[in-house]
Design a protein around this motif. Sequence first.
Motif, PDB file in Angstrom:
ATOM      1  N   ASN A 273      43.664  14.989 103.763  1.00  0.00           N
ATOM      2  CA  ASN A 273      45.107  14.998 104.050  1.00  0.00           C
ATOM      3  C   ASN A 273      45.723  16.169 103.107  1.00  0.00           C
ATOM      4  N   PRO A 274      45.691  17.539 103.590  1.00  0.00           N
ATOM      5  CA  PRO A 274      46.092  18.458 102.722  1.00  0.00           C
ATOM      6  C   PRO A 274      47.301  18.327 102.220  1.00  0.00           C
ATOM      7  N   ALA A 275      48.331  17.948 102.969  1.00  0.00           N
ATOM      8  CA  ALA A 275      50.076  17.799 102.653  1.00  0.00           C
ATOM      9  C   ALA A 275      50.037  16.993 101.538  1.00  0.00           C
ATOM     10  N   GLY A 276      49.203  15.824 101.380  1.00  0.00           N
ATOM     11  CA  GLY A 276      49.363  14.908 100.412  1.00  0.00           C
ATOM     12  C   GLY A 276      48.652  15.531  99.145  1.00  0.00           C
ATOM     13  N   ILE A 278      48.287  18.484  98.444  1.00  0.00           N
ATOM     14  CA  ILE A 278      49.318  19.850  97.705  1.00  0.00           C
ATOM     15  C   ILE A 278      50.142  19.236  97.051  1.00  0.00           C
ATOM     16  N   GLU A 279      50.843  17.986  97.462  1.00  0.00           N
ATOM     17  CA  GLU A 279      52.001  17.459  96.562  1.00  0.00           C
ATOM     18  C   GLU A 279      51.445  17.042  95.297  1.00  0.00           C
ATOM     19  N   LYS A 280      50.219  16.461  95.212  1.00  0.00           N
ATOM     20  CA  LYS A 280      49.772  16.192  94.075  1.00  0.00           C
ATOM     21  C   LYS A 280      49.319  17.305  93.417  1.00  0.00           C
ATOM     22  N   LEU A 281      48.996  18.402  93.741  1.00  0.00           N
ATOM     23  CA  LEU A 281      48.641  19.451  92.850  1.00  0.00           C
ATOM     24  C   LEU A 281      49.813  19.964  92.353  1.00  0.00           C
ATOM     25  N   LYS A 282      50.872  20.070  93.041  1.00  0.00           N
ATOM     26  CA  LYS A 282      52.442  20.412  92.245  1.00  0.00           C
ATOM     27  C   LYS A 282      52.500  19.709  91.089  1.00  0.00           C
ATOM     28  N   VAL A 283      52.327  18.277  91.189  1.00  0.00           N
ATOM     29  CA  VAL A 283      52.449  17.546  90.012  1.00  0.00           C
ATOM     30  C   VAL A 283      51.505  18.033  88.602  1.00  0.00           C
ATOM     31  N   ARG A 292      48.131  29.519  87.409  1.00  0.00           N
ATOM     32  CA  ARG A 292      47.617  30.017  88.762  1.00  0.00           C
ATOM     33  C   ARG A 292      46.526  29.141  89.240  1.00  0.00           C
ATOM     34  N   LEU A 293      46.661  28.739  90.523  1.00  0.00           N
ATOM     35  CA  LEU A 293      45.812  28.082  91.043  1.00  0.00           C
ATOM     36  C   LEU A 293      45.431  28.655  92.668  1.00  0.00           C
ATOM     37  N   LYS A 294      44.174  28.878  92.975  1.00  0.00           N
ATOM     38  CA  LYS A 294      44.083  29.351  94.332  1.00  0.00           C
ATOM     39  C   LYS A 294      42.671  29.014  94.744  1.00  0.00           C
ATOM     40  N   GLY A 295      42.500  29.153  96.099  1.00  0.00           N
ATOM     41  CA  GLY A 295      41.135  28.878  96.799  1.00  0.00           C
ATOM     42  C   GLY A 295      41.108  28.669  98.182  1.00  0.00           C
ATOM     43  N   PHE A 296      40.166  27.976  98.550  1.00  0.00           N
ATOM     44  CA  PHE A 296      40.067  27.386  99.862  1.00  0.00           C
ATOM     45  C   PHE A 296      39.764  26.126 100.029  1.00  0.00           C
ATOM     46  N   ALA A 297      40.041  25.503 101.170  1.00  0.00           N
ATOM     47  CA  ALA A 297      39.960  24.237 101.336  1.00  0.00           C
ATOM     48  C   ALA A 297      39.195  23.831 102.629  1.00  0.00           C
ATOM     49  N   ASP A 298      38.463  22.792 102.829  1.00  0.00           N
ATOM     50  CA  ASP A 298      37.757  22.515 104.055  1.00  0.00           C
ATOM     51  C   ASP A 298      38.571  21.184 104.668  1.00  0.00           C
ATOM     52  N   VAL A 299      39.183  21.529 105.588  1.00  0.00           N
ATOM     53  CA  VAL A 299      40.177  20.366 106.252  1.00  0.00           C
ATOM     54  C   VAL A 299      39.175  19.842 107.530  1.00  0.00           C
ATOM     55  N   LEU A 307      43.703  28.349 103.104  1.00  0.00           N
ATOM     56  CA  LEU A 307      43.857  28.887 102.018  1.00  0.00           C
ATOM     57  C   LEU A 307      45.264  28.369 100.952  1.00  0.00           C
ATOM     58  N   ILE A 308      44.932  28.041  99.637  1.00  0.00           N
ATOM     59  CA  ILE A 308      45.937  27.410  98.951  1.00  0.00           C
ATOM     60  C   ILE A 308      46.183  28.689  97.853  1.00  0.00           C
ATOM     61  N   GLN A 309      47.520  28.603  97.647  1.00  0.00           N
ATOM     62  CA  GLN A 309      47.932  29.801  96.669  1.00  0.00           C
ATOM     63  C   GLN A 309      49.036  28.959  95.729  1.00  0.00           C
ATOM     64  N   GLY A 310      48.550  28.722  94.506  1.00  0.00           N
ATOM     65  CA  GLY A 310      49.627  28.220  93.648  1.00  0.00           C
ATOM     66  C   GLY A 310      50.124  29.089  92.524  1.00  0.00           C
ATOM     67  N   VAL A 311      51.275  29.602  92.390  1.00  0.00           N
ATOM     68  CA  VAL A 311      51.585  30.394  91.403  1.00  0.00           C
ATOM     69  C   VAL A 311      52.907  29.511  90.729  1.00  0.00           C
ATOM     70  N   GLY A 312      52.582  29.187  89.333  1.00  0.00           N
ATOM     71  CA  GLY A 312      53.439  28.318  88.815  1.00  0.00           C
ATOM     72  C   GLY A 312      53.665  27.201  89.822  1.00  0.00           C
ATOM     73  N   ALA A 313      54.979  26.536  89.805  1.00  0.00           N
ATOM     74  CA  ALA A 313      55.230  25.269  90.442  1.00  0.00           C
ATOM     75  C   ALA A 313      55.040  25.367  92.037  1.00  0.00           C
ATOM     76  N   ARG A 314      55.186  26.747  92.573  1.00  0.00           N
ATOM     77  CA  ARG A 314      55.245  27.008  93.990  1.00  0.00           C
ATOM     78  C   ARG A 314      53.868  27.017  94.596  1.00  0.00           C
ATOM     79  N   ILE A 315      53.674  26.437  95.812  1.00  0.00           N
ATOM     80  CA  ILE A 315      52.288  26.401  96.206  1.00  0.00           C
ATOM     81  C   ILE A 315      52.658  26.820  97.882  1.00  0.00           C
ATOM     82  N   ASP A 316      51.829  27.981  98.274  1.00  0.00           N
ATOM     83  CA  ASP A 316      51.937  28.219  99.738  1.00  0.00           C
ATOM     84  C   ASP A 316      50.594  27.801 100.423  1.00  0.00           C
ATOM     85  N   GLN A 317      50.461  27.587 101.598  1.00  0.00           N
ATOM     86  CA  GLN A 317      49.209  27.377 102.100  1.00  0.00           C
ATOM     87  C   GLN A 317      49.033  27.536 103.565  1.00  0.00           C
TER      88      GLN A 317
END
Length: 354
Positions: A273-276, A278-283, A292-299, A307-317
């Motif tokens: 559940n990537p969306a869930g 990511i929300e938990k990662l933000k917390v 900074r948080l970044k890397g790759f996930a197997d869905v 690709l997951i890209q976190g910069v401070g509180a923002r996360i792009d995927q």
Amino acid sequence: MTNEKAAHGKIPATVITGFLGAGKTTMIRNILQNAGGRRIALIINEFGDLGVDGDVLKGCGAEACSEDDIIELTNGCICCTVADDFIPTMTKLLERENRPDHIVIETSGLALPQPLIAAFNWPDIRTQVTVDGVITVVDSAAVAAGRFADDHDKVDALRVEDGNLDHESPIEELFEDQLTAADLIILNKTDLLDSTGLAFVRREVSSRTSRKPTMIEAKNGEVSAAVLLGLGVGTESDIANRKSHHEMEHEAGEEHSHDEFDSFVVELGPIANPAGFIEKLKVIIAAHDVLRLKGFADVPGKPMRLLIQGVGARIDQYFDRAWAAGEARRTRLVVIGLHDMDEAAVRAAIVAAA
Ligand SMILES: Nc1nc2c(ncn2[C@@H]2O[C@H](COP(=O)(O)OP(=O)(O)OP(=O)(O)O)[C@@H](O)[C@H]2O)c(=O)[nH]1
């Protein structure tokens, strides 16, 4: 040979610096896709044991830069490994039969540019390459949010505990050192600010360096390659005038360190559940002040890696490319924070969130 190479007989090298997550890799991707026929060699340096930037750029398939032309330096920040890593890498690159038209170097977000630029004065390098310019990419949204000035209270508190603490916040100091080295400043991520916010960022950035390089506003690093490449500065000749805080505070020759920062890699199973997640990662990022948080996930069920890209509180995927045949589908994230980040707690929280 291109006009650029012929003009001064040396290969121009552009150094791209800027704090963690400012948008350096995004801007380089844009350069590679608009290189105007130049063959570009890329040297990429990252903090942390997971080569995400190199992997993202190799995946972009730009003609200007084949996979062979992307060299990753992963033994720590390039500013600390100049003699052991950077010089031998450059030497090898220059020995190639088919030399590039232009070299682009992406420093890690925690690197001091000054020692790297000074290395271009080494005799073997100086005769063959010149620093076309230093480009400092700024995360305008982070500046507006006070990211580079907001931990004065924390530093003051540490200073009370440790009277020997001789510098400002490590983030603030690095930010200023990277600005001080710049020939051109890119105020990136303008899409996240309004005009009042941007005016504030311009004033704030100007106040952090006594030099006054040109500032260009950009979104997703979209600045013409014709503007970025070909500045023709020869920065190596001027680097003694752009001293870092460390150089000003310590005797010449004393090594600096990156002890104020830490990174670790978290390895996880598939993320159903990537969306869930990511929300938990933000917390988690907010609770532990992860930089900074970044890397790759197997869905599971998806042919592409996330690709997951976190910069401070923002996360792009986004799904960046298909898993290659024979490639292990793994979820791996690199986490970067200040030294006092509670690694065990962050690790446990990420594992629980997966
Ligand atoms: N909204 C917005 N996001 C951006 C912009 N430029 C880059 N990003 C995003 O910011 C994140 C970090 O971008 P990168 O290009 O990886 O940043 P970097 O400076 O190479 O990061 P490090 O190498 O880890 O220091 C990614 O999710 C990008 O998509 C921009 O102009 N606007």
